[in-house]
Write a protein that holds these residues in place. Structure first.
Motif, PDB file in Angstrom:
ATOM      1  N   PRO A  28       0.830  -1.215   0.000  1.00 21.06           N
ATOM      2  CA  PRO A  28       0.000   0.000   0.000  1.00 21.06           C
ATOM      3  C   PRO A  28       0.859   1.258   0.000  1.00 21.06           C
ATOM      4  N   MET A  29       0.348   2.292  -0.612  1.00 22.88           N
ATOM      5  CA  MET A  29       1.056   3.560  -0.697  1.00 22.88           C
ATOM      6  C   MET A  29       0.421   4.543   0.281  1.00 22.88           C
ATOM      7  N   GLU A  30       1.104   4.814   1.368  1.00 22.17           N
ATOM      8  CA  GLU A  30       0.605   5.736   2.378  1.00 22.17           C
ATOM      9  C   GLU A  30       0.440   7.134   1.796  1.00 22.17           C
ATOM     10  N   GLY A  31      -0.609   7.802   2.258  1.00 21.02           N
ATOM     11  CA  GLY A  31      -0.825   9.166   1.806  1.00 21.02           C
ATOM     12  C   GLY A  31      -1.508   9.259   0.459  1.00 21.02           C
ATOM     13  N   ARG A  32      -1.822   8.122  -0.150  1.00 20.05           N
ATOM     14  CA  ARG A  32      -2.525   8.109  -1.430  1.00 20.05           C
ATOM     15  C   ARG A  32      -3.934   7.568  -1.214  1.00 20.05           C
ATOM     16  N   ASN A  33      -4.713   7.557  -2.271  1.00 17.90           N
ATOM     17  CA  ASN A  33      -6.026   6.930  -2.211  1.00 17.90           C
ATOM     18  C   ASN A  33      -5.888   5.517  -1.674  1.00 17.90           C
ATOM     19  N   TRP A  34      -6.840   5.067  -0.852  1.00 20.51           N
ATOM     20  CA  TRP A  34      -6.712   3.776  -0.178  1.00 20.51           C
ATOM     21  C   TRP A  34      -6.602   2.614  -1.146  1.00 20.51           C
TER      22      TRP A  34
ATOM     23  N   GLY B 203      16.900  -6.737  -2.480  1.00 19.06           N
ATOM     24  CA  GLY B 203      17.955  -7.736  -2.458  1.00 19.06           C
ATOM     25  C   GLY B 203      19.336  -7.140  -2.540  1.00 19.06           C
ATOM     26  N   PRO B 204      20.339  -7.969  -2.699  1.00 23.29           N
ATOM     27  CA  PRO B 204      21.736  -7.517  -2.707  1.00 23.29           C
ATOM     28  C   PRO B 204      22.045  -6.453  -3.751  1.00 23.29           C
ATOM     29  N   THR B 205      21.311  -6.459  -4.865  1.00 26.23           N
ATOM     30  CA  THR B 205      21.580  -5.492  -5.929  1.00 26.23           C
ATOM     31  C   THR B 205      20.670  -4.270  -5.875  1.00 26.23           C
ATOM     32  N   GLY B 206      19.875  -4.132  -4.814  1.00 30.59           N
ATOM     33  CA  GLY B 206      19.044  -2.951  -4.674  1.00 30.59           C
ATOM     34  C   GLY B 206      17.554  -3.247  -4.591  1.00 30.59           C
ATOM     35  N   ILE B 207      16.774  -2.226  -4.890  1.00 25.16           N
ATOM     36  CA  ILE B 207      15.312  -2.300  -4.780  1.00 25.16           C
ATOM     37  C   ILE B 207      14.705  -2.074  -6.158  1.00 25.16           C
ATOM     38  N   VAL B 208      13.734  -2.916  -6.500  1.00 25.46           N
ATOM     39  CA  VAL B 208      13.056  -2.802  -7.792  1.00 25.46           C
ATOM     40  C   VAL B 208      11.548  -2.860  -7.584  1.00 25.46           C
ATOM     41  N   VAL B 209      10.845  -1.903  -8.159  1.00 24.21           N
ATOM     42  CA  VAL B 209       9.379  -1.906  -8.176  1.00 24.21           C
ATOM     43  C   VAL B 209       8.931  -2.555  -9.477  1.00 24.21           C
TER      44      VAL B 209
ATOM     45  N   LEU C 251       8.267   5.168  -3.452  1.00 27.36           N
ATOM     46  CA  LEU C 251       8.925   4.236  -2.542  1.00 27.36           C
ATOM     47  C   LEU C 251      10.284   4.761  -2.106  1.00 27.36           C
ATOM     48  N   ARG C 252      11.022   5.381  -3.005  1.00 28.07           N
ATOM     49  CA  ARG C 252      12.324   5.953  -2.653  1.00 28.07           C
ATOM     50  C   ARG C 252      12.166   7.007  -1.564  1.00 28.07           C
ATOM     51  N   LYS C 253      11.173   7.880  -1.724  1.00 34.65           N
ATOM     52  CA  LYS C 253      10.936   8.927  -0.728  1.00 34.65           C
ATOM     53  C   LYS C 253      10.452   8.320   0.589  1.00 34.65           C
ATOM     54  N   TRP C 254       9.616   7.289   0.518  1.00 33.24           N
ATOM     55  CA  TRP C 254       9.103   6.643   1.731  1.00 33.24           C
ATOM     56  C   TRP C 254      10.244   6.016   2.531  1.00 33.24           C
ATOM     57  N   ILE C 255      11.158   5.352   1.850  1.00 30.75           N
ATOM     58  CA  ILE C 255      12.305   4.742   2.528  1.00 30.75           C
ATOM     59  C   ILE C 255      13.198   5.817   3.135  1.00 30.75           C
ATOM     60  N   ARG C 256      13.376   6.920   2.417  1.00 24.68           N
ATOM     61  CA  ARG C 256      14.200   8.009   2.944  1.00 24.68           C
ATOM     62  C   ARG C 256      13.591   8.594   4.215  1.00 24.68           C
ATOM     63  N   GLU C 257      12.265   8.745   4.233  1.00 23.30           N
ATOM     64  CA  GLU C 257      11.596   9.289   5.413  1.00 23.30           C
ATOM     65  C   GLU C 257      11.629   8.315   6.587  1.00 23.30           C
ATOM     66  N   ARG C 258      11.484   7.027   6.295  1.00 18.02           N
ATOM     67  CA  ARG C 258      11.446   6.030   7.358  1.00 18.02           C
ATOM     68  C   ARG C 258      12.832   5.710   7.909  1.00 18.02           C
TER      69      ARG C 258
ATOM     70  N   VAL D 285      15.708   3.430  -6.279  1.00 17.45           N
ATOM     71  CA  VAL D 285      14.687   2.409  -6.542  1.00 17.45           C
ATOM     72  C   VAL D 285      14.454   2.353  -8.053  1.00 17.45           C
ATOM     73  N   SER D 286      14.669   1.199  -8.639  1.00 20.65           N
ATOM     74  CA  SER D 286      14.443   1.014 -10.072  1.00 20.65           C
ATOM     75  C   SER D 286      12.998   0.605 -10.330  1.00 20.65           C
ATOM     76  N   SER D 287      12.529   0.838 -11.543  1.00 25.82           N
ATOM     77  CA  SER D 287      11.155   0.475 -11.896  1.00 25.82           C
ATOM     78  C   SER D 287      11.151  -0.448 -13.108  1.00 25.82           C
ATOM     79  N   VAL D 288      10.218  -1.396 -13.070  1.00 26.67           N
ATOM     80  CA  VAL D 288      10.057  -2.368 -14.151  1.00 26.67           C
ATOM     81  C   VAL D 288       8.573  -2.498 -14.449  1.00 26.67           C
ATOM     82  N   LEU D 289       8.253  -2.640 -15.703  1.00 21.93           N
ATOM     83  CA  LEU D 289       6.876  -2.851 -16.139  1.00 21.93           C
ATOM     84  C   LEU D 289       6.809  -4.178 -16.878  1.00 21.93           C
TER      85      LEU D 289
END
Length: 218
Positions: A75-81, A91-97, A145-152, A159-163
């Motif tokens: 879930p994305m906090e601060g967004r529509n529910w 993982g070891p090579t980073g974070i991917v959405v 997600l990058r901003k959320w991790i920075r705040e937390r 954070v990389s993105s994949v479609l």
């Protein structure tokens, strides 16, 4: 209408009444039929989306044995529910959405391959037309997600993105949009990470994501 029926003969009043009742019945059937069709279409879309996410979740499972943590429907906090990230891989090579789009196949235009998504240009070239479905969303979710991790955690972790589009052939598999064939996800994601994470960092980020998911479930 009441005055008109009172002034007309009984047979005429009966005919008018039957006609009026028939009109009302037909109108109700049309409205009800449209509502049923719309409901069935929405149910079909939800089922298709759920099936697509399950296919992608299974494609990501091999990463678990390689030291990666995988989270679904984050879930994305601060967004529509209703807003959530389909899959997050840490993982070891980073974070991917990983954003999943289950697109129903339709009849294509002449000269276009029926089951192929052409990603070679600035727009996604579907058999029936061109568009940008999912492109901005995947990047936007990764930035959130990058901003959320920075705040937390007070850590600026890329954070990389994949479609991915389950059931579609992607041409070319290596493209400017970071669109990866679903069956290639487990092999390609480890190559996308923009940072190296230690076991301690992986565990810390994973616990935050796990807490976020459990808070919504409760």
């Amino acid at each position: 209408m009441v005055w008109f029926l009172a002034k007309t003969a009984p047979q005429t009043r009966l005919d008018v009444g039957l006609a009026l009742a028939g009109t009302i019945t037909v109108a109700l059937l049309v409205v009800t039929g449209a509502w049923i069709l719309r409901s069935l279409r929405n149910i079909g879309n939800h089922c298709l989306g759920y099936f697509g996410e399950r296919v992608v979740a299974e494609a990501l499972e091999p990463l678990l044995s390689r030291g990666y943590r995988v989270f679904h429907d984050v879930p994305m906090e601060g967004r529509n529910w209703r807003a959530n990230i389909d899959h997050v891989v840490v993982g070891p090579t980073g974070i991917v959405v990983v954003e999943t789009k289950a697109i129903r196949k339709r009849r294509g235009l002449p000269g276009r391959k029926e089951q192929v998504l052409d990603c070679s240009g600035p727009l996604l070239r579907w058999p029936w037309g061109d568009g940008r479905v999912g492109l901005e969303q995947s990047v936007r979710n990764a930035e959130w997600l990058r901003k959320w991790i920075r705040e937390r955690l007070a850590a600026n972790v890329p954070v990389s993105s994949v479609l991915t589009f389950p059931g579609w052939y992607i041409e070319p598999p290596d493209n400017r949009h970071s669109i990866i064939p679903t069956t290639w996800l487990a092999d390609r994601i480890p190559r996308l990470g923009e940072s190296k994470l230690s076991e301690e960092q992986i565990d810390l980020i994973a616990r935050q994501l796990d807490s976020l998911c459990r808070d919504v479930e409760d």
